[in-house]
Design an enzyme around this catalytic site. Structure first.
Site, PDB file in Angstrom:
ATOM      1  N   SER A 286      26.471  47.710  16.113  1.00 16.59           N
ATOM      2  CA  SER A 286      25.829  48.202  14.891  1.00 16.59           C
ATOM      3  C   SER A 286      26.862  48.944  14.059  1.00 16.59           C
ATOM      4  CB  SER A 286      24.703  49.183  15.265  1.00 16.59           C
ATOM      5  OG  SER A 286      25.276  50.436  15.665  1.00 16.59           O
ATOM      6  N   ASP A 287      26.522  49.242  12.813  1.00 15.99           N
ATOM      7  CA  ASP A 287      27.369  50.171  12.091  1.00 15.99           C
ATOM      8  C   ASP A 287      26.921  51.576  12.505  1.00 15.99           C
ATOM      9  OD1 ASP A 287      28.812  50.021   8.750  1.00 15.99           O
ATOM     10  OD2 ASP A 287      29.146  51.410  10.399  1.00 15.99           O
ATOM     11  N   TRP A 288      27.618  52.573  11.992  1.00 16.33           N
ATOM     12  CA  TRP A 288      27.421  53.963  12.416  1.00 16.33           C
ATOM     13  C   TRP A 288      25.955  54.396  12.300  1.00 16.33           C
ATOM     14  CZ3 TRP A 288      31.458  57.597  13.706  1.00 16.33           C
ATOM     15  CH2 TRP A 288      30.995  58.900  13.901  1.00 16.33           C
TER      16      TRP A 288
END
Ligand code: GLC
Length: 755
Positions: A286-288
């Protein structure tokens, strides 16, 4: 062999391995495939250890905390990001390998976007080189420096097609065109991963952000994305598919929602397209905290629901969030997800770790500084990248290169001598002590006594014009003026979109003030997006777009200014005349009422009480028309290139034929220089409308004065088709137009047909 048989075979082998391991700790890596080793290890993992592999924790810096150490020893973390201290990384790996039950090593990730300590031009500038080989060379250097401290995973290349200069992250993109973005993305991928992930200086790359993050409404970062499937398949997916075909080890989700579903919970993207149609075997991160943000998006009622949607969507690892850690156990217990779902994610993660050779890393390998000799080589490649990235937009009266007769040169502007700002965004580990600024280089090359300097403005945003008179005075005293302006780093990059794209601060006023000197004014612009500069350019004799040129940007600029090398960069994005034209890009559709330059009457010239339809009902703005300030692919040279003798090997072709396109390129000027020749195609009639032009090939060529060369491109049906809304690639019969030239306006063109 059929799948069932395969599964049985793997199970038997795993059992065999298990027996082998149970009897003697034989090193599996010599006797069994990676898949077999993964199965064997997976078979020994507890659920807690499996979920641990799906969690990436951010290193908070400072001393290695007891909490983080304990989590690593318990096998509750599979990856760390943002740790770059060799001794800390080694201790983290030691804890994972020597003190956890199964000794599974960690993935250590970092954003190494355009260099590590040695900083290369910002990605939009690298794209302007139109030189994939050079970009690959730079990426390999970045990997050499990053792996040297113990990193083994790079959250790059970013291959979001970017058509809106308001978006701050255009900076780290390779621009507006899918073909160029794909070529640059694959080049970077090869530089990071090398030809073998297990090699000492290779690191896993990451295709990001899947998908269409660059199509955020209004160019406002993180904003909503709504796109047709046809646009997804024909514009935004191709660079990601190219990376998948190139063997990229990982993908990253975007922060954006796509057609109502946040990317981090979007099974169309990761199950149907990436892992289904494209058969991607790596893993998705995932992104942050983007899984947690599904609550903010309003697509998950609670964290458990976000975790459920993300796992179902095929997101294998969570970056810097607690959603997986806090919810996956419960989702298993309540049978909303199966252990098999966890196994699928963990299998993918372990596979990349084996491919990287992490199970046999040498914990005693000591960090050694990059040698001075190597550092010089790295900087030389950074300089060459900067040299080839500069785009000459204007050069009236051959203001450039600077005449050797110049006795005094005034250097003015807040970007003339700033070792940090010149590097641009995403330079977490950039070594500013290595930066060569334009002022420093010009003093070195022309002699301190010939250089006069005034900053003019403290920063690019400063409105304090109290030093303008000083700037004007040195301009009057000098024979010519070099103005170095632009955007300081923080005005570009993530979360830094701008609604107005003029020069920040009082920089436009500084240009006007300095032009009062009556001297030749050369404007150098350091930034990472197109700015609105049509008015400013009127006060300058020459304009050179330098982007954020990296560590050696100043040296490269000085060499171009004094004529050691001609500028050769080409625009990877269209330059609008005003923000109101955005989005504006060359590969637009024709519409039913296409804009015609000759049908445009500037608003101020429209006769009073003109009849309603007198202006020509075509697609344009009555105040700014529809033409850009500069088109995609544009860039001047110190010399003059001429295109002639366009020939096609056939006028008709079947979808299985190939077409040879040849033409002659001549250097008719007085400088040896490099040209990026470009080939564009239009499918004149399609079952869905096709763009008026699409870049299909390009090549950078160096010609001596007077040299003529014949250039040939081979076009196959792989360059003539398009995707329908279901992702099926179609090559339709009919007429095609082909252009070759030095930019997307094209010089020579001909028609051919596909039968
Ligand atoms: C950021 C970016 C992503 C980056 C990640 C880790 O917010 O969106 O591109 O790789 O977080 O820094």
């Amino acid at each position: 062999m059929n799948k069932k048989y395969n599964k049985v075979l793997i199970l038997l082998c795993s059992f065999g391995i298990f027996q082998a391991v149970a009897q003697s700790p034989v090193s599996l890596s010599k006797k069994y495939t990676i898949d077999q080793q993964v199965e064997e290890l997976l078979g020994r993992m507890t659920l807690d250890e499996k979920i641990g592999q799906m969690i990436q924790s951010n290193s908070p810096g400072g001393k290695l905390s007891e909490e983080l150490s304990t989590a690593i020893k318990k096998g509750q973390i599979g990856s760390i990001l943002n740790e770059v201290r060799p001794e800390i990384i080694r201790e983290m790996q030691r804890l994972a390998i020597e003190e956890s039950r199964l000794g599974i090593p960690l993935l250590i990730g970092r954003d190494v976007i355009h260099g590590f300590n040695t900083v290369f031009p910002i990605n939009i500038g690298l794209a302007a080189t139109f030189n994939p080989e050079l970009v690959k060379e730079g990426a390999a250097i970045a990997a050499r420096e990053a792996t040297n401290v113990g990193l083994n995973w790079n959250f790059a290349p970013m291959v979001d097609v970017s058509r809106d200069p308001r978006w701050g992250r255009m900076a780290e993109s390779f621009g507006e065109d899918p073909h160029l973005v794909s070529a640059m993305g694959v080049a970077m991928l090869k530089g990071f991963q090398g030809d073998d992930l297990a090699k000492e200086y290779s690191m896993a790359a990451c295709a990001k952000h899947f998908a269409a993050y660059g199509a955020a409404e209004g160019g406002r970062d993180y904003n909503t994305v709504s796109l047709s499937e046809a646009d997804l398949w024909n514009i935004y997916f191709p660079p990601f598919h190219a990376l998948k075909q190139g063997g990229v080890a990982t993908f990253m989700t975007g922060f954006n929602e796509l057609n109502g579903i946040p990317a981090s919970g979007n099974s169309y993207l990761f199950r149907e397209v990436l892992k289904g149609k494209w058969k991607f075997e790596g893993f998705v991160v995932s992104d942050w905290n983007s899984i947690g943000e599904m609550l903010e998006h309003g697509n998950a009622a609670n964290e458990a629901s976000a975790a459920l949607q993300a796992v179902r969507a095929g997101v294998d690892m969570e970056m810097a969030g607690l959603i997986y850690r806090n919810n996956l156990h419960q989702l298993i217990r309540s049978e909303q997800i199966k252990v098999a779902d966890i196994d699928e994610a963990v299998r993918r993660i372990l596979k990349v770790k084996y491919q990287l050779g992490l199970f046999s890393i040498d914990l005693n390998r000591h960090f050694e500084e990059i040698s001075e000799e190597l550092r010089v080589k790295h900087l030389a490649v950074s300089k060459r990248s900067a040299l080839q990235s500069f785009v000459l937009l204007k050069n009236d009266n051959m203001a450039l290169p600077l005449a050797s007769s110049i006795k005094k040169l005034a250097v003015i502007g807040p970007m003339s001598d700033d070792r940090y700002e010149q590097l641009g965004t995403w330079i977490f580990d950039g070594d500013t002590t290595m930066t060569i600024t334009p002022l420093h280089a010009l003093k070195n090359m022309m002699g301190e006594d010939r250089i006069l300097y005034e900053k003019g403005l403290e920063t690019t945003r400063s409105m304090d014009t109290s030093n303008f008179e000083k700037a004007l005075n040195i301009a009057k005293e000098a024979d010519a003026v070099v103005l170095v302006l632009g955007e300081e780093s923080i005005l570009t990059g993530e979360a830094h979109s701008r609604a107005k794209l003029n020069f920040p601060g009082a920089q436009s006023d500084l240009i006007k003030k300095v032009s009062e000197s009556g001297k030749s004014v050369i404007l150098i612009i350091m930034t990472s997006r197109p700015l609105i500069i049509e008015e400013d350019m009127k006060y300058c004799d020459a304009v050179l777009y330098a982007w954020h040129p990296g560590s050696m940007g100043g040296q490269a600029l000085a060499e171009v200014l004094i004529g050691l090398e001609s500028p050769s960069g080409k625009l990877p994005v269209t330059f609008p005349r005003t923000e109101g034209q955005i989005p504006i890009y060359y590969s637009h559709k024709n519409t039913g009422r296409p804009y015609r330059k000759d049908s445009f009457t500037p608003m101020e010239e429209i006769p009073v009480r003109s009849f309603q339809t007198s202006l020509g009902n075509t697609s344009h703005y009555i105040d700014y028309g529809a033409a850009p300030l500069f088109p995609f692919g544009y860039g001047l040279s110190y010399t003059k290139f001429e295109y002639s003798d366009l020939k096609l090997s056939r006028k008709e072709m079947s979808p299985t034929d190939s077409l040879e396109v040849s033409f002659v390129l001549s250097n008719k000027g007085t400088y040896e220089a490099e040209e990026v020749v470009q080939l564009y195609i239009r499918d004149l009639v399609g079952s869905i409308t096709r763009p008026v032009k699409e870049l299909k090939a390009f090549r950078r060529l160096r010609l001596k004065v007077g040299e003529q060369i014949s250039v040939t491109f081979t076009i196959g049906s792989d360059l003539l088709g398009f995707f329908d809304k279901d992702g099926n690639y179609l090559v339709e019969s009919g007429e095609f137009q082909i252009w070759v030239g030095g930019d997307s306006e094209g010089e020579l063109n001909q028609i051919f047909s596909v039968k």
